[in-house]
Design an enzyme around this catalytic site. Structure first.
Site, short mmCIF file in Angstrom:
data_model
loop_
_atom_site.label_atom_id
_atom_site.label_comp_id
_atom_site.label_asym_id
_atom_site.label_seq_id
_atom_site.Cartn_x
_atom_site.Cartn_y
_atom_site.Cartn_z
CE1 TYR A 195 30.38 46.27 56.66
CE2 TYR A 195 31.92 44.82 55.51
CZ TYR A 195 30.69 45.04 56.10
OH TYR A 195 29.76 44.01 56.14
NE ARG A 205 26.64 36.97 54.80
CZ ARG A 205 27.22 37.88 55.58
NH1 ARG A 205 28.34 38.45 55.18
NH2 ARG A 205 26.69 38.22 56.72
CB SER A 223 31.90 40.30 54.26
OG SER A 223 32.09 41.58 54.82
CB SER A 256 40.45 44.53 52.49
OG SER A 256 40.36 43.61 53.56
CD GLU A 290 35.00 42.07 52.68
OE1 GLU A 290 33.93 42.51 53.12
OE2 GLU A 290 36.08 42.11 53.32
#
Length: 287
Positions: free
Chosen positions: A98, A146, A167, A202, A209
């Site tokens: 992702y 965000r 995210s 990640s 995140e």
């Protein structure tokens, strides 16, 4: 003879009916979204998801390539932290994938699922991501940021949700930096209780995140203009019942929802065809 203005209006109106969005990038309850929380069918999905993943690979080359890259990265980093019971390699690989290049196409397909449910080739990916967030979420709430280059609009009424995986970052300076934010889009300040900190899963650990599930609903929304951008605060988060549940597990409930999705898909297809025919007729009517 129909005027060009009339043709433009007709095309615009029908397009809005097909997409289900009265205004581009409207912040609402994302009524077309695939919001499955897999309540009561985790055991079934754990058995079925590997098969679904292979089926999606056959139909989605981008997903296959991104997943294979993420598998390699996950093997390199998975021993950097401890994980809750039930968390396994599929969950970790999904999170890593992702944070790569696949998130845009996944989120677009997730948010507009009802428009074309038969073309959703992220079945297992969606499950593994959703389950990973559920396992990693510590039920504590946190404030996150965000940034996006898109200008969102809110009617001023009702609760909202993203309708796709969103995210965010614990660090405001990350959220307001390039390429996420150009100073003319929207900055969200979010209180999330269902989002999970995925830094250690990640490609980009410095982003700090926090990934928010699309089904988290925010009951308090505040908007304001700040310099050249819009600032939207989302608060009072709740977990509400989803429109879909266990959709791909083969349960009776899933079958019922599937029928609804098929009917809506047929309506959308009809409107697309109608749009094409009307525009064609209007064009032929011109001298």
């Amino acid at each position: 003879m129909p005027s060009n203005n009339f043709k433009f209006f007709l095309t615009w109106w029908l397009t809005q009916q097909v997409t289900g969005l009265a205004v581009p990038f409207m912040l609402d309850m994302a009524p077309n979204a695939f919001d499955d929380q897999y309540e009561g069918c985790v055991e079934d999905m754990e058995k079925k998801a590997p098969q679904l993943l292979q089926e999606d690979f056959n139909m989605n080359e981008e997903l296959k390539l991104e997943w294979e890259k993420a598998e390699i990265k996950w093997k390199e980093i998975k021993n950097c932290m401890s994980y809750p019971a039930g968390f396994h390699d599929f969950h970790g690989t999904a999170l890593v994938a992702y944070t790569g290049n696949i998130h845009r196409s996944l989120n677009e397909a997730t948010r507009e699922f009802k428009i074309n449910p038969g073309n959703f080739h992220y079945k297992a990916f969606h499950y593994y991501l959703t389950r990973a967030l559920q396992l990693l979420s510590d039920q504590g709430c946190r404030s996150v940021y965000r940034g996006t280059n898109v200008r969102f609009r809110y009617t001023g009424k009702g609760s909202v949700r993203f309708g796709h995986f969103a995210s965010s970052s614990l660090n405001r300076s990350v959220a307001t930096s390039s390429p996420f934010f150009n100073g003319q889009g929207t900055l969200f300040i979010i209180k999330t209780c269902l989002g999970a900190h995925i830094k250690h899963c990640s490609y980009y650990t410095h982003e700090e995140e926090v990934l928010i599930p699309g089904y988290e609903v925010f009951h308090k929304v505040k908007t304001q203009s700040v310099e050249r951008y819009i600032q939207i605060s989302l608060d009072s988060p709740k977990r509400k019942k989803s429109n879909f549940n266990c959709f791909y597990s083969g349960s009776t409930q899933a079958a019922n929802v599937s029928s609804l999705g098929s009917r809506e898909s047929c309506v959308s297809l009809f409107l697309v065809v109608l749009l094409g025919l009307l525009v064609q007729q209007l064009t032929l009517a011109e001298p």
